[in-house]
Design a protein around this motif. Structure first.
Motif, PDB file in Angstrom:
ATOM      1  N   ARG A 451       5.160   1.710  -9.052  1.00  0.00           N
ATOM      2  CA  ARG A 451       4.364   0.961  -9.883  1.00  0.00           C
ATOM      3  C   ARG A 451       3.846  -0.141  -9.338  1.00  0.00           C
ATOM      4  N   ALA A 452       4.266  -0.781  -8.352  1.00  0.00           N
ATOM      5  CA  ALA A 452       3.672  -1.850  -7.465  1.00  0.00           C
ATOM      6  C   ALA A 452       2.442  -1.464  -6.948  1.00  0.00           C
ATOM      7  N   THR A 453       2.354  -0.237  -6.165  1.00  0.00           N
ATOM      8  CA  THR A 453       1.299   0.457  -5.646  1.00  0.00           C
ATOM      9  C   THR A 453       0.314   0.890  -6.738  1.00  0.00           C
ATOM     10  N   GLY A 454       0.708   1.438  -7.948  1.00  0.00           N
ATOM     11  CA  GLY A 454      -0.124   1.539  -8.731  1.00  0.00           C
ATOM     12  C   GLY A 454      -0.908   0.364  -9.389  1.00  0.00           C
ATOM     13  N   ILE A 455      -0.300  -0.810  -9.527  1.00  0.00           N
ATOM     14  CA  ILE A 455      -0.814  -2.277  -9.880  1.00  0.00           C
ATOM     15  C   ILE A 455      -1.756  -2.580  -8.791  1.00  0.00           C
ATOM     16  N   LEU A 456      -1.474  -2.577  -7.504  1.00  0.00           N
ATOM     17  CA  LEU A 456      -2.298  -2.887  -6.513  1.00  0.00           C
ATOM     18  C   LEU A 456      -3.634  -2.208  -6.518  1.00  0.00           C
ATOM     19  N   GLN A 457      -3.562  -0.812  -6.793  1.00  0.00           N
ATOM     20  CA  GLN A 457      -4.578   0.045  -6.930  1.00  0.00           C
ATOM     21  C   GLN A 457      -5.458  -0.396  -7.913  1.00  0.00           C
ATOM     22  N   MET A 458      -4.944  -0.635  -9.042  1.00  0.00           N
ATOM     23  CA  MET A 458      -5.837  -1.005 -10.255  1.00  0.00           C
ATOM     24  C   MET A 458      -6.573  -2.534 -10.157  1.00  0.00           C
ATOM     25  N   MET A 459      -5.700  -3.556  -9.324  1.00  0.00           N
ATOM     26  CA  MET A 459      -6.299  -4.568  -8.790  1.00  0.00           C
ATOM     27  C   MET A 459      -7.652  -4.318  -7.879  1.00  0.00           C
ATOM     28  N   ASP A 460      -7.269  -3.649  -7.067  1.00  0.00           N
ATOM     29  CA  ASP A 460      -8.554  -3.175  -6.014  1.00  0.00           C
ATOM     30  C   ASP A 460      -9.894  -2.546  -6.711  1.00  0.00           C
ATOM     31  N   GLN A 461      -9.182  -1.735  -7.617  1.00  0.00           N
ATOM     32  CA  GLN A 461     -10.385  -0.959  -8.575  1.00  0.00           C
ATOM     33  C   GLN A 461     -11.297  -2.041  -9.385  1.00  0.00           C
ATOM     34  N   LEU A 462     -10.280  -2.952  -9.961  1.00  0.00           N
ATOM     35  CA  LEU A 462     -11.137  -3.910 -10.821  1.00  0.00           C
ATOM     36  C   LEU A 462     -11.881  -4.772  -9.927  1.00  0.00           C
ATOM     37  N   GLU A 463     -11.409  -5.152  -8.644  1.00  0.00           N
ATOM     38  CA  GLU A 463     -12.037  -6.116  -7.861  1.00  0.00           C
ATOM     39  C   GLU A 463     -13.480  -5.323  -7.510  1.00  0.00           C
ATOM     40  N   ALA A 464     -13.431  -3.975  -7.112  1.00  0.00           N
ATOM     41  CA  ALA A 464     -14.548  -3.371  -6.791  1.00  0.00           C
ATOM     42  C   ALA A 464     -15.338  -3.199  -7.889  1.00  0.00           C
TER      43      ALA A 464
END
Length: 632
Positions: A451-464
């Protein structure tokens, strides 16, 4: 921040599930990462194209291969993929094409995998569809085509740039020219992949809002899961892994202790070997005596009714003989049944008994003899059974005494071992409980980490996405479509040059993406020429998209690149085939690092031997025969 190289989809493993066995294809390198180039080699009709089609099916295709060897043996298919760097499993039923796919985080054969989530296939634009999930890992979730809110981009549309099947290689419909709407849609898909479609800014904003909503929901779910883990006081991953290893070590120690204890117990009670042998002999004797007694009793039970039957026969024959003496012959009635008979009758009309004097003395003597024999045998059995019953009782008593002697002789030696065995058993039970508790805790921690990895990926995608919106939010700052076509066209020409396309001149892509060679559109080329043109067009799209960090999924499936190019035995064609593979290998090792290409080919050149992951022989004496290797 997660790099863009992990964005997209990579193929790791394919498993076809049968009733009694599975059929696997592994696309991983020794370091467990997806191989840059995987070559499926071997004779025709062995399943190479089937593998590519099953990969496509797990990614949402409408149907799967239906070859005679597939239908009776394969019940479902599972594709292990990396979605933005994290492993996932996509499962679909085989038989009637399923309307759903099941997706879960994890790897094949991994214990404690996450629960499956059902994803619909249609409509593709549904937020819970398989297409939406796959597009979200390509930064394309929610994209609309041609200003039509009902025409959502589907991952099936994106597969046109990821899968070059055999039938498109040498045909004249590479860009779906025979279906105008599909041809137009392909151009729109290319524009979307290269971020030059008309609604680019609007799509980025829509994507940002969707990711923000998903991120908020994911954070809420993460906090709930984190609270659950904290309430159970299971400890950290390192603590759980150490506890798990300690429990495994304790179980191994217990197993060794039990083995040593058994050896000591056998050695400590060796002195009673003679007593145990006597007990075995007594047990065998008791069993033999019991069986003999049961045999005689069974015979007696069967003989008594038989004796009664013969006694009845003697009575009947005696009565018949006496009736013949008492009644005068020819009295006008049957001596057997009393039915009236005539003087000319030889047999009674009713019972067919002979008329006249009847001699039954022979039958009477035979019946009396058998009755006497049965009576003597029954009397013998009645005399023998009490003796056998007494013998069986004595044998049973002897067996009991021998068993008691063994127990008395060994109890003082066995009792300490029993106590020690009980102690080891308690230790083993405690270790098994600790191991189960550690495994359960690790599953919870792994779920929390996913779940934490998924959140980090979504944060990275949002930032990109926000960075892309800020950098290219206006038409003046977006990449120009003509410039994209020009770059792809230049790569297309360069690839054909590497292939040594004969008499190469005036090679380019038109604005509608149609490939030209020698100033003519590709349908004017020969069948072999169209194969090279199709390969160059598909590779140019893939390579340019990858190098420009666009929204391409990052993998490419190529089926039969040698089609119409002859064989390696032909010098020129053989060199062309080697150049195709050399170009792919050089690009993957250079500017294409991180991308993935899978090729199905009958006879790849020797220079590609290191990239062959399986080679099917179509020979029963040279395994593997084919994908379904037990059907030949």
């Amino acid at each position: 921040m997660i790099g863009l190289r992990t964005q997209g989809i990579r193929i790791r493993r394919l498993r076809l599930h049968g009733d009694d066995r599975d059929y696997d294809v592994d696309f991983r390198a020794p370091d467990d990462a997806p191989r840059p180039l995987s070559v499926l080699a071997g004779a025709f009709s062995t399943g190479k194209t089937t593998i590519l089609e099953f990969v496509d099916y797990c990614l949402g295709a409408n149907d799967h291969p239906r070859h005679p060897e597939i239908t009776p043996k394969v019940k479902s298919a599972t594709l292990e993929v990396e979605l933005s760097g994290s492993p996932y499993l996509i499962e679909r039923a085989v038989g009637e094409p399923s309307m759903y796919a099941y997706v879960r985080a994890g790897r094949l054969d991994e214990p404690g995998a996450a629960p499956r989530v059902r994803r619909t296939l249609r409509p593709a634009g549904h937020p819970e569809s398989l297409s939406s999930l796959l597009l979200s890992h390509c930064k394309l979730q929610g994209v609309r085509l041609a200003h039509d809110i009902d025409d959502s981009l589907s991952f099936r549309d994106l597969m046109w740039l990821c899968f070059l099947p055999n039938e498109r290689l040498d045909g004249k419909d590479l860009l779906f020219e025979s279906v105008p709407m599909k041809h137009l849609k392909l151009r729109q898909v290319v524009d979307v992949v290269f971020d030059v479609h008309d609604d680019h800014t609007v799509e980025i904003g829509r994507r940002i809002r969707a990711v923000e909503a998903e991120l908020a929901a994911a954070r809420t779910a993460y906090r709930a899961a984190e609270q659950l883990v904290e309430d159970q006081h299971i400890g950290s991953r390192l603590d759980l892994e150490a506890l798990e290893q300690q429990a495994k070590d304790e179980l191994a120690t217990c197993a060794q202790s039990l083995a040593a204890l058994d050896a000591r117990a056998r050695a400590g009670t060796a002195f009673a070997a003679d007593l145990r042998e006597r007990h075995r002999d007594a047990a065998r004797s008791a069993l033999a005596a019991h069986n003999e007694l049961r045999d005689r009793e069974t015979q007696l039970q069967r003989m008594i009714p038989l004796r009664g039957t013969y006694a009845d026969d003697v009575s009947k024959w005696t009565m018949l003989a006496e009736a013949d003496r008492l009644f005068e012959t020819g009295a006008g009635v049957c001596a057997s049944c009393g039915f009236p008979i005539g003087t000319a009758d030889e047999r009674c009309p009713a019972c067919r008994f002979p008329v006249g004097p009847v001699d039954v003395s022979g039958e009477l003597r035979s019946a009396k003899t058998r009755l006497a024999e049965l009576t003597r045998h029954i009397e013998d059995l009645e005399r023998e059974i009490p003796q056998l019953r007494a013998a069986a009782s004595r044998a049973q008593d002897a067996e009991s005494r021998a068993a008691a002697e063994v127990d008395a002789a060994t109890s003082h030696a066995v009792t300490p071992f029993l106590a020690e065995r009980d102690a080891i058993a308690r230790r083993r039970e405690e270790a098994a409980y600790v191991l189960q508790r550690a495994a359960d805790g690790l599953r919870l921690v792994q779920s929390l980490e996913r779940r934490a990895t998924g959140i980090l990926q979504m944060m990275d995608q949002l930032e990109a996405d926000r960075g892309e919106l800020g950098a290219g939010g206006t038409l003046s700052r977006r990449a120009d479509r003509s410039a994209v076509v020009r770059r792809v066209s230049e790569r297309y020409r360069a690839i054909l040059a590497e292939f040594r396309y004969p008499k190469l001149a005036d090679a380019y892509l038109a604005e509608d993406l149609t490939p030209y060679v020698r100033g003519e559109p590709y349908p004017a080329a020969s069948s072999g020429g169209r194969v090279l043109i199709a390969l160059a067009w598909q590779l140019a799209m893939f390579e340019t998209a990858w190098e420009s960090r666009s929204s391409h999924p990052g993998f490419l499936l190529l089926d039969s690149p040698q089609k119409n190019l002859g064989a390696l035995g032909d010098l020129e064609d053989g060199q062309t085939i080697e150049r195709i593979y050399r170009h792919i290998e050089d690009w993957l090792a250079g500017r294409g690092v991180g991308a993935q290409i899978v090729v199905a080919d009958n006879a790849p050149p020797p220079t590609a031997a290191a990239d062959v992951i399986v080679r099917y022989s179509r020979r029963a004496d040279q395994p593997p025969y084919g994908l379904i290797d037990d059907d030949f």
